[in-house]
Motif scaffolding. Structure first.
Motif, PDB file in Angstrom:
ATOM      1  N   ALA A   1     -73.661 -40.895 -28.891  1.00 47.71           N
ATOM      2  CA  ALA A   1     -73.286 -41.518 -27.619  1.00 47.71           C
ATOM      3  C   ALA A   1     -72.046 -40.853 -27.017  1.00 47.71           C
ATOM      4  N   LEU A   2     -71.011 -40.679 -27.824  1.00 45.91           N
ATOM      5  CA  LEU A   2     -69.772 -40.112 -27.276  1.00 45.91           C
ATOM      6  C   LEU A   2     -69.973 -38.644 -26.892  1.00 45.91           C
TER       7      LEU A   2
ATOM      8  N   ALA B   1     -72.820 -37.187 -25.869  1.00 45.72           N
ATOM      9  CA  ALA B   1     -73.592 -37.135 -24.625  1.00 45.72           C
ATOM     10  C   ALA B   1     -72.753 -37.621 -23.446  1.00 45.72           C
ATOM     11  N   GLY B   2     -71.957 -38.662 -23.666  1.00 47.31           N
ATOM     12  CA  GLY B   2     -71.114 -39.203 -22.602  1.00 47.31           C
ATOM     13  C   GLY B   2     -70.123 -38.185 -22.069  1.00 47.31           C
ATOM     14  N   TYR B   3     -69.517 -37.415 -22.975  1.00 45.07           N
ATOM     15  CA  TYR B   3     -68.565 -36.386 -22.551  1.00 45.07           C
ATOM     16  C   TYR B   3     -69.237 -35.268 -21.750  1.00 45.07           C
ATOM     17  N   ARG B   4     -70.543 -35.139 -21.891  1.00 45.37           N
ATOM     18  CA  ARG B   4     -71.285 -34.143 -21.113  1.00 45.37           C
ATOM     19  C   ARG B   4     -71.670 -34.688 -19.735  1.00 45.37           C
ATOM     20  N   GLY B   5     -71.180 -35.896 -19.417  1.00 42.66           N
ATOM     21  CA  GLY B   5     -71.457 -36.465 -18.102  1.00 42.66           C
ATOM     22  C   GLY B   5     -72.772 -37.221 -18.024  1.00 42.66           C
ATOM     23  N   ARG B   6     -73.392 -37.450 -19.180  1.00 40.28           N
ATOM     24  CA  ARG B   6     -74.647 -38.200 -19.191  1.00 40.28           C
ATOM     25  C   ARG B   6     -74.350 -39.701 -19.108  1.00 40.28           C
ATOM     26  N   LYS B   7     -75.214 -40.427 -18.442  1.00 44.63           N
ATOM     27  CA  LYS B   7     -75.081 -41.888 -18.357  1.00 44.63           C
ATOM     28  C   LYS B   7     -75.773 -42.467 -19.595  1.00 44.63           C
ATOM     29  N   VAL B   8     -74.974 -43.040 -20.487  1.00 45.69           N
ATOM     30  CA  VAL B   8     -75.463 -43.400 -21.829  1.00 45.69           C
ATOM     31  C   VAL B   8     -75.411 -44.907 -22.064  1.00 45.69           C
ATOM     32  N   LEU B   9     -76.507 -45.423 -22.643  1.00 45.63           N
ATOM     33  CA  LEU B   9     -76.544 -46.817 -23.108  1.00 45.63           C
ATOM     34  C   LEU B   9     -76.732 -46.812 -24.620  1.00 45.63           C
ATOM     35  N   LEU B  10     -75.837 -47.495 -25.321  1.00 47.83           N
ATOM     36  CA  LEU B  10     -75.917 -47.640 -26.782  1.00 47.83           C
ATOM     37  C   LEU B  10     -76.309 -49.081 -27.086  1.00 47.83           C
ATOM     38  N   VAL B  11     -77.471 -49.264 -27.722  1.00 45.19           N
ATOM     39  CA  VAL B  11     -78.041 -50.597 -27.954  1.00 45.19           C
ATOM     40  C   VAL B  11     -78.121 -50.903 -29.442  1.00 45.19           C
TER      41      VAL B  11
ATOM     42  N   THR C   1     -63.347 -45.992 -29.332  1.00 47.14           N
ATOM     43  CA  THR C   1     -62.420 -45.487 -28.313  1.00 47.14           C
ATOM     44  C   THR C   1     -63.001 -44.253 -27.633  1.00 47.14           C
ATOM     45  N   GLU C   2     -63.533 -43.335 -28.437  1.00 54.74           N
ATOM     46  CA  GLU C   2     -64.134 -42.118 -27.883  1.00 54.74           C
ATOM     47  C   GLU C   2     -65.323 -42.475 -26.967  1.00 54.74           C
ATOM     48  N   CYS C   3     -66.129 -43.448 -27.382  1.00 54.24           N
ATOM     49  CA  CYS C   3     -67.266 -43.881 -26.548  1.00 54.24           C
ATOM     50  C   CYS C   3     -66.770 -44.451 -25.213  1.00 54.24           C
ATOM     51  N   GLU C   4     -65.679 -45.225 -25.266  1.00 54.81           N
ATOM     52  CA  GLU C   4     -65.099 -45.786 -24.028  1.00 54.81           C
ATOM     53  C   GLU C   4     -64.597 -44.671 -23.119  1.00 54.81           C
ATOM     54  N   TRP C   5     -63.875 -43.699 -23.708  1.00 52.01           N
ATOM     55  CA  TRP C   5     -63.369 -42.565 -22.923  1.00 52.01           C
ATOM     56  C   TRP C   5     -64.515 -41.776 -22.295  1.00 52.01           C
ATOM     57  N   ALA C   6     -65.653 -41.729 -23.026  1.00 57.45           N
ATOM     58  CA  ALA C   6     -66.799 -40.941 -22.554  1.00 57.45           C
ATOM     59  C   ALA C   6     -67.699 -41.742 -21.596  1.00 57.45           C
ATOM     60  N   GLY C   7     -67.312 -42.991 -21.312  1.00 57.63           N
ATOM     61  CA  GLY C   7     -68.052 -43.791 -20.337  1.00 57.63           C
ATOM     62  C   GLY C   7     -69.356 -44.378 -20.835  1.00 57.63           C
ATOM     63  N   VAL C   8     -69.469 -44.558 -22.141  1.00 56.86           N
ATOM     64  CA  VAL C   8     -70.701 -45.111 -22.727  1.00 56.86           C
ATOM     65  C   VAL C   8     -70.779 -46.618 -22.480  1.00 56.86           C
ATOM     66  N   THR C   9     -71.971 -47.098 -22.103  1.00 55.52           N
ATOM     67  CA  THR C   9     -72.216 -48.541 -21.978  1.00 55.52           C
ATOM     68  C   THR C   9     -72.761 -49.045 -23.318  1.00 55.52           C
ATOM     69  N   THR C  10     -72.160 -50.103 -23.849  1.00 57.81           N
ATOM     70  CA  THR C  10     -72.598 -50.658 -25.140  1.00 57.81           C
ATOM     71  C   THR C  10     -73.240 -52.015 -24.928  1.00 57.81           C
ATOM     72  N   GLN C  11     -74.380 -52.222 -25.565  1.00 63.58           N
ATOM     73  CA  GLN C  11     -75.123 -53.484 -25.432  1.00 63.58           C
ATOM     74  C   GLN C  11     -75.466 -53.977 -26.838  1.00 63.58           C
ATOM     75  N   LEU C  12     -74.667 -54.950 -27.360  1.00 64.52           N
ATOM     76  CA  LEU C  12     -74.911 -55.487 -28.706  1.00 64.52           C
ATOM     77  C   LEU C  12     -75.764 -56.758 -28.629  1.00 64.52           C
ATOM     78  N   ARG C  13     -76.134 -57.282 -29.799  1.00 65.05           N
ATOM     79  CA  ARG C  13     -76.961 -58.501 -29.906  1.00 65.05           C
ATOM     80  C   ARG C  13     -78.201 -58.406 -29.014  1.00 65.05           C
ATOM     81  N   THR C  14     -78.835 -57.248 -29.058  1.00 65.05           N
ATOM     82  CA  THR C  14     -79.984 -57.006 -28.184  1.00 65.05           C
ATOM     83  C   THR C  14     -81.188 -56.566 -29.011  1.00 65.05           C
ATOM     84  N   ASP C  15     -82.303 -57.268 -28.847  1.00 67.62           N
ATOM     85  CA  ASP C  15     -83.551 -56.909 -29.534  1.00 67.62           C
ATOM     86  C   ASP C  15     -84.432 -56.080 -28.608  1.00 67.62           C
ATOM     87  N   ILE C  16     -85.068 -55.065 -29.174  1.00 69.82           N
ATOM     88  CA  ILE C  16     -86.026 -54.252 -28.405  1.00 69.82           C
ATOM     89  C   ILE C  16     -87.411 -54.848 -28.637  1.00 69.82           C
TER      90      ILE C  16
END
Length: 397
Positions: free
Chosen positions: A21-22, A24-34, A118-133
Motif C-alpha cells: 500500500a505505501l 503504491a501510494g508513493y507512486r501516486g496511485r489511489k490506494v484502498l487497504l481493506v 505512518t508511511e501509509c498516511e504519508w502516501a495517501g492510502v485509504t484504510t478500511q478496517l472491519r470490512t468483509d468482502i
C-alpha cells in the motif's frame, strides 16, 4: 449501485499488504487497504514475543521453501533486508541482533506497525478496517468490482495479501486461496510449518516429565536438511527453534535425528573422563554435558547405562556415541495451524511473475506474502518476504 473507484485495492492489512500500500501510494496511485480486522498488522504485533523479529541480516534465497527455489530471488534483490533496516532507522526505531542475524525491536512490535501506518498516511492510502468482502467480480473494462460490508469498490489492480492458515485465532482463513481458484490459478496443498511436534503416545509417556528442559542440538530431517539451535521438551512433545525449523522439512511418518552433543565428540570426551575419574558414574559424568533430569530419565528408561565409566566396554561406548549423536524420534504429527508460525504451500509461484507478483493469466491480479507458496525459515525471513513481495507488487500496480 454506485462504486467508489480506486487504482489499487489491497485485501489484507498485514505486513505484505501495508508495504504494498505505501509503495503504491508513493507512486501516486489511489490506494484502498481493506481488512476484516479491528486493527492493522495483528500478526506483527504478537510476533517475536511482542518485539517483532522484523528481518534477518542473512536473508537470501536459500532460506525459503518454494516449489520453484529461484522465484524469491528477484523480489529479495529489489527490496532487501538492508532496505527495510534503512526504513526502520529513518523512523528512529531502536533494534538489536539477537542470534543468527535475527533483528528485533528494542521496545515493541507496535513501533513497526506505527512506522508502516505512518508511511501509509504519508502516501495517501485509504484504510478500511472491519470490512468483509462478499464478492469479487470483473466488469467489461477489466476492472475488479468488490461488494463489501462497507459498500462497493472498483479498481484496476487487485492485490491479495490475506496470509495463510496459521494462527486462526488471529483471523487466518483460506480466503486468498479461494480468490486464486476463482480466477483459475493453481493452489498447492497447504500444511502447518514452523510448528512444534507432538509425540506418539508411548514416547509422550516417556518424555512428558521432561517438559521445560531445553538444550542446544543439531536436528536433521530425512531429506538431509539440518539446523543447529535449541530444542525444548514440552508436555505435548518437542518444540524450540530447532524443532520449528525442521518441521518445515519433515514429512508424516518420518523420523528426525537429533545430535544431543553437537559440541563434543562423545568417544573422545568419555576416554578423557575415564582417565581422569575412572570410578565416576556414567550418569554423573554425562550430566556435566546434558541437563541432569534428561540424563536421569534416559537411565530410568534403560536407554543409558547405570554404572561407572571404567566399566563401559569398547562396543558399548561406540553404541552410546551413536545414540547420543543420533537420537532418533518419529513425531506423531505437529500441533497444526493453531500454533504454526507460517503455512507451507499456497498460490503456485508458476502462476505469478517473480518480478511483479502479478498473475500471468489474469491481468491486474496480484498475490503477495504468505498466501503465496513461499515459506521462510524462522528468524525474520517470513517478514522479509512480506516486505519484498509487497514492494515488488507496489511498484507494479
Amino acid at each position: 449501485m454506485s462504486q467508489t473507484q480506486f487504482d489499487v485495492i489491497i485485501i489484507g492489512a498485514g505486513a505484505a499488504g501495508l508495504m504494498c500500500a505505501l509503495t503504491a501510494g508513493y507512486r501516486g496511485r489511489k490506494v484502498l487497504l481493506v481488512d476484516n480486522a479491528k486493527q492493522l498488522g495483528r500478526k506483527i504485533l504478537i510476533s517475536g514475543g511482542g518485539r517483532c523479529n522484523f528481518t534477518n541480516y542473512h536473508t537470501d534465497a536459500n532460506a525459503y521453501l518454494c516449489a520453484n527455489p529461484h522465484f524469491v530471488k528477484s523480489a529479495l534483490a529489489r527490496f532487501s533486508q538492508f532496505d527495510f533496516i534503512a526504513m526502520v532507522e529513518r523512523h528512529g526505531i531502536n533494534f538489536h541482533e539477537k542470534t543468527l542475524g535475527q533483528l528485533f525491536c528494542d521496545e515493541s512490535a507496535k513501533d513497526i506497525v506505527t512506522m508502516l501506518t505512518t508511511e501509509c498516511e504519508w502516501a495517501g492510502v485509504t484504510t478500511q478496517l472491519r470490512t468483509d468482502i462478499n464478492a469479487i467480480t470483473t466488469n467489461a473494462d477489466g476492472e475488479y468490482c468488490l461488494a463489501t460490508s462497507a459498500g462497493a469498490f472498483s479498481c484496476q489492480s487487485l492485490v491479495i495479501a490475506t496470509g495463510g492458515l496459521s494462527m486462526p485465532k488471529l483471523g487466518a482463513t483460506p480466503y486468498g486461496y479461494k480468490v486464486a481458484e476463482q480466477f483459475g490459478l493453481q493452489v498447492l496443498p497447504t500444511t502447518a510449518a514452523l510448528v512444534p511436534f507432538t509425540l506418539q503416545p508411548d514416547d509422550k509417556a516417556k518424555y512428558e516429565e521432561l517438559s521445560g528442559i531445553a538444550l542446544p542440538v543439531v536436528i536433521t530431517a530425512e531429506c538431509g536438511q539440518s539446523f543447529k539451535e535449541a530444542m525444548l521438551f514440552t508436555h505435548r512433545g518437542l518444540s524450540g527453534p530447532a524443532v520449528l525449523q525442521i518441521s518445515s522439512y519433515w514429512q508424516p511418518g518420518q523420523a528426525v535425528a537429533v545430535n544431543l552433543l553437537p559440541e563434543h565428540d562423545f568417544v573422545q570426551w568419555l576416554n578423557t573422563i575415564t582417565q581422569e575419574s575412572p570410578k565416576l558414574s556414567f550418569k554423573n559424568a554425562l550430566s556435566r554435558l546434558l541437563p541432569k533430569r534428561l540424563v536421569e530419565r534416559l537411565v530410568e528408561l534403560g536407554e543409558l547405562p547405570d554404572k561407572p565409566v571404567n566399566q563401559l566396554g569398547k562396543s558399548e561406548i561406540q553404541q552410546l556415541g551413536e545414540y547420543l549423536h543420533q537420537w532418533r524420534i518419529a513425531p506423531n504429527g505437529t500441533e497444526g495451524y493453531r500454533t504454526a508460525e507460517v503455512t507451507l504451500g499456497g498460490v503456485d509461484t508458476d502462476e505469478l511473475s517473480s518480478k511483479t507478483m502479478e498473475a500471468k493469466r489474469q491481468a491486474g491480479l496480484f498475490f503477495i506474502g504468505e498466501v503465496v507458496d513461499v515459506s521462510g525459515w524462522l528468524g525474520g525471513y517470513n517478514f522479509q518476504w512480506a516486505w519484498s513481495s509487497g514492494y515488488a507488487a507496489g511498484e507494479a500496480v
